[in-house]
Design an enzyme around this catalytic site. Structure first.
Site, PDB file in Angstrom:
ATOM      1  N   TYR A  48      78.028  57.522  -3.004  1.00 15.31           N
ATOM      2  CA  TYR A  48      78.887  57.215  -4.152  1.00 15.31           C
ATOM      3  C   TYR A  48      79.632  58.465  -4.637  1.00 15.31           C
ATOM      4  CZ  TYR A  48      75.868  53.007  -4.558  1.00 15.31           C
ATOM      5  OH  TYR A  48      75.142  51.855  -4.325  1.00 15.31           O
ATOM      6  N   LYS A  73      69.974  57.425  -2.772  1.00 17.52           N
ATOM      7  CA  LYS A  73      69.810  56.807  -1.450  1.00 17.52           C
ATOM      8  C   LYS A  73      70.298  57.723  -0.334  1.00 17.52           C
ATOM      9  CE  LYS A  73      71.024  52.464  -3.774  1.00 17.52           C
ATOM     10  NZ  LYS A  73      72.164  52.717  -4.645  1.00 17.52           N
TER      11      LYS A  73
HETATM   12  N1  LIG Z   1      72.325  49.249  -1.711  1.00 15.85           N
HETATM   13  C1  LIG Z   1      73.573  48.871  -1.546  1.00 15.85           C
HETATM   14  O1  LIG Z   1      74.073  48.775  -0.423  1.00 15.85           O
HETATM   15  C2  LIG Z   1      74.404  48.554  -2.746  1.00 15.85           C
HETATM   16  C3  LIG Z   1      75.640  47.944  -2.578  1.00 15.85           C
HETATM   17  C4  LIG Z   1      76.384  47.648  -3.719  1.00 15.85           C
HETATM   18  C5  LIG Z   1      75.879  47.934  -4.985  1.00 15.85           C
HETATM   19  N2  LIG Z   1      74.675  48.568  -5.120  1.00 15.85           N
HETATM   20  C6  LIG Z   1      74.116  48.923  -6.454  1.00 15.85           C
HETATM   21  O2  LIG Z   1      74.118  47.755  -7.279  1.00 15.85           O
HETATM   22  C7  LIG Z   1      74.840  48.039  -8.469  1.00 15.85           C
HETATM   23  C8  LIG Z   1      75.466  46.781  -9.030  1.00 15.85           C
HETATM   24  O3  LIG Z   1      76.285  46.143  -8.064  1.00 15.85           O
HETATM   25  P1  LIG Z   1      77.879  46.263  -8.020  1.00 15.85           P
HETATM   26  O4  LIG Z   1      78.309  47.385  -8.876  1.00 15.85           O
HETATM   27  O5  LIG Z   1      78.296  46.306  -6.610  1.00 15.85           O
HETATM   28  O6  LIG Z   1      78.388  44.878  -8.600  1.00 15.85           O
HETATM   29  P2  LIG Z   1      78.109  43.998  -9.916  1.00 15.85           P
HETATM   30  O7  LIG Z   1      77.265  44.770 -10.883  1.00 15.85           O
HETATM   31  O8  LIG Z   1      77.672  42.656  -9.450  1.00 15.85           O
HETATM   32  O9  LIG Z   1      79.571  43.787 -10.487  1.00 15.85           O
HETATM   33  C9  LIG Z   1      80.336  44.800 -11.047  1.00 15.85           C
HETATM   34  C10 LIG Z   1      81.651  44.156 -11.485  1.00 15.85           C
HETATM   35  O10 LIG Z   1      81.396  43.232 -12.549  1.00 15.85           O
HETATM   36  C11 LIG Z   1      82.172  43.576 -13.683  1.00 15.85           C
HETATM   37  N3  LIG Z   1      81.346  43.351 -14.881  1.00 15.85           N
HETATM   38  C12 LIG Z   1      80.241  44.030 -15.274  1.00 15.85           C
HETATM   39  N4  LIG Z   1      79.729  43.530 -16.400  1.00 15.85           N
HETATM   40  C13 LIG Z   1      80.530  42.498 -16.754  1.00 15.85           C
HETATM   41  C14 LIG Z   1      80.530  41.590 -17.835  1.00 15.85           C
HETATM   42  N5  LIG Z   1      79.595  41.647 -18.787  1.00 15.85           N
HETATM   43  N6  LIG Z   1      81.502  40.638 -17.889  1.00 15.85           N
HETATM   44  C15 LIG Z   1      82.447  40.558 -16.943  1.00 15.85           C
HETATM   45  N7  LIG Z   1      82.508  41.398 -15.872  1.00 15.85           N
HETATM   46  C16 LIG Z   1      81.546  42.369 -15.788  1.00 15.85           C
HETATM   47  C17 LIG Z   1      82.565  45.030 -13.511  1.00 15.85           C
HETATM   48  O11 LIG Z   1      83.815  45.296 -14.094  1.00 15.85           O
HETATM   49  P3  LIG Z   1      84.129  46.615 -15.007  1.00 15.85           P
HETATM   50  O12 LIG Z   1      83.469  47.788 -14.388  1.00 15.85           O
HETATM   51  O13 LIG Z   1      85.615  46.670 -15.000  1.00 15.85           O
HETATM   52  O14 LIG Z   1      83.562  46.275 -16.354  1.00 15.85           O
HETATM   53  C18 LIG Z   1      82.664  45.144 -11.974  1.00 15.85           C
HETATM   54  O15 LIG Z   1      83.943  44.674 -11.536  1.00 15.85           O
HETATM   55  C19 LIG Z   1      75.870  49.092  -7.988  1.00 15.85           C
HETATM   56  O16 LIG Z   1      76.531  49.743  -9.042  1.00 15.85           O
HETATM   57  C20 LIG Z   1      74.970  49.967  -7.162  1.00 15.85           C
HETATM   58  O17 LIG Z   1      74.176  50.795  -7.987  1.00 15.85           O
HETATM   59  C21 LIG Z   1      73.933  48.864  -4.012  1.00 15.85           C
END
Ligand SMILES: NC(=O)c1ccc[n+]([C@@H]2O[C@H](COP(=O)([O-])OP(=O)(O)OC[C@H]3O[C@@H](n4cnc5c(N)ncnc54)[C@H](OP(=O)(O)O)[C@@H]3O)[C@@H](O)[C@H]2O)c1
Length: 271
Positions: A48, A73
């Site tokens: 990241y 990670k």
């Molecule tokens: N191990 C892996 O391979 C892997 C892969 C992906 C992710 N991850 C981890 O998992 C974490 C979470 O997953 P993610 O970031 O991919 O996706 P997520 O949390 O499912 O979604 C993030 C998205 O949702 C929006 N959002 C957040 N809260 C909201 C709300 N209350 N209402 C409306 N929209 C909202 C955000 O927009 P805004 O930011 O514009 O508010 C962003 O576009 C990551 O940050 C990372 O730490 C791990």
């Protein structure tokens, strides 16, 4: 804050804050805001490129280290080089240890993940990480670690949201005492999950928002979850999920949204 007990005797805050795609230049500010809101569990990764910002926010917060739970990670091209990769992450984070170190992807074409796991076992023995686990280890890769090594991962962090629930991987993990972490818990905003009638209805019934209903669905399933947002008001929204409970019928209506709707990469194809 609820905690999940891990199979190594440690515990993890069930709700955290993820920083995938948080701009490195913005990370210190955004993580500082998350810590102000009350988050104590931060999920980052070497790839990241924002570990420094996470570290600066931690240092500036004055929060005692033992009150924080920090995950990072190991990236795919460092499976043969985990001690050096971990040292780099600790340096960037400004920490002596992390709470959880994960193999980020199995990267099966490289076929070094068993070796990487042996390294993580040693790093834990050296006290550089309290717990160790894996991410994106779908059944064949998780089964191989279980068959070929002596230490069962504490967690498996997998893509998991209502349209993509990975039941076979969750089942194998649970049979072996491995906690599930849901990545992309809101579907990464790549499909209109927060407008789905079942989600909207469950939220309305409790005077909550659709995002809060979905986060609650993860929590009540026992999953560890760390939604990402750049916006402070959403950090607050996503944190206010411990004052209501979805009914069995509401949980079932959201679970019924499964449609093998992966939004990220397939773990066999990331190398
Ligand atoms: N191990 C892996 O391979 C892997 C892969 C992906 C992710 N991850 C981890 O998992 C974490 C979470 O997953 P993610 O970031 O991919 O996706 P997520 O949390 O499912 O979604 C993030 C998205 O949702 C929006 N959002 C957040 N809260 C909201 C709300 N209350 N209402 C409306 N929209 C909202 C955000 O927009 P805004 O930011 O514009 O508010 C962003 O576009 C990551 O940050 C990372 O730490 C791990």
């Amino acid at each position: 804050m609820e905690h999940v007990e891990l199979n190594d005797g440690r515990s993890i805050p069930q709700l955290g804050f993820g920083v995938f795609k948080v701009d490195p230049k913005q990370t210190e500010k955004i993580v500082s805001e998350a810590l102000e809101v009350g988050y104590r569990h931060i999920d980052t990764a070497a790839i990241y490129r924002n570990e420094e910002g996470v570290g600066r926010a931690i240092a500036a917060s004055g929060i005692p280290r033992e009150e924080l739970f920090i995950t990072t990670k190991l990236w795919n091209d460092r499976h043969g080089d985990a001690p050096a990769a971990m040292a780099e992450s600790l340096e960037k984070l400004g920490l002596d240890y992390v709470d959880l170190y994960l193999i980020h992807w199995p990267a099966p074409a490289n076929d070094h993940y068993v070796r990487a796991w042996q390294s993580l076992i040693e790093l834990r023995g050296q006290g550089l990480t309290r717990s160790i686990g894996v991410a994106n280890f779908v059944v064949p890769y998780l089964q191989r670690l279980l068959d070929e090594t002596d230490v069962v991962p504490a967690v498996n962090q997998i893509e998991l949201h209502p349209a993509h629930q990975q039941p076979a991987t969750v089942k194998l993990a649970r049979e072996n005492g491995i906690a599930i972490e849901s990545w992309g818990p809101l579907g990464q905003a790549k499909y209109p999950l927060l407008e789905v009638p079942e989600v909207v209805a469950a939220a309305k019934a409790h005077g909550k928002t659709p995002a809060q209903a979905v986060i609650r669905w993860h929590l009540q399933n026992g999953y560890i979850v760390f939604p990402k947002t750049n916006h402070k008001e959403r950090m607050v929204e996503n944190f206010e999920v411990f004052d209501f409970e979805l009914t069995e019928a509401e949980m079932a209506s959201i679970t019924a949204l499964e449609r093998e709707g992966r939004v990220g990469s397939h773990p066999s194809e990331v190398n």
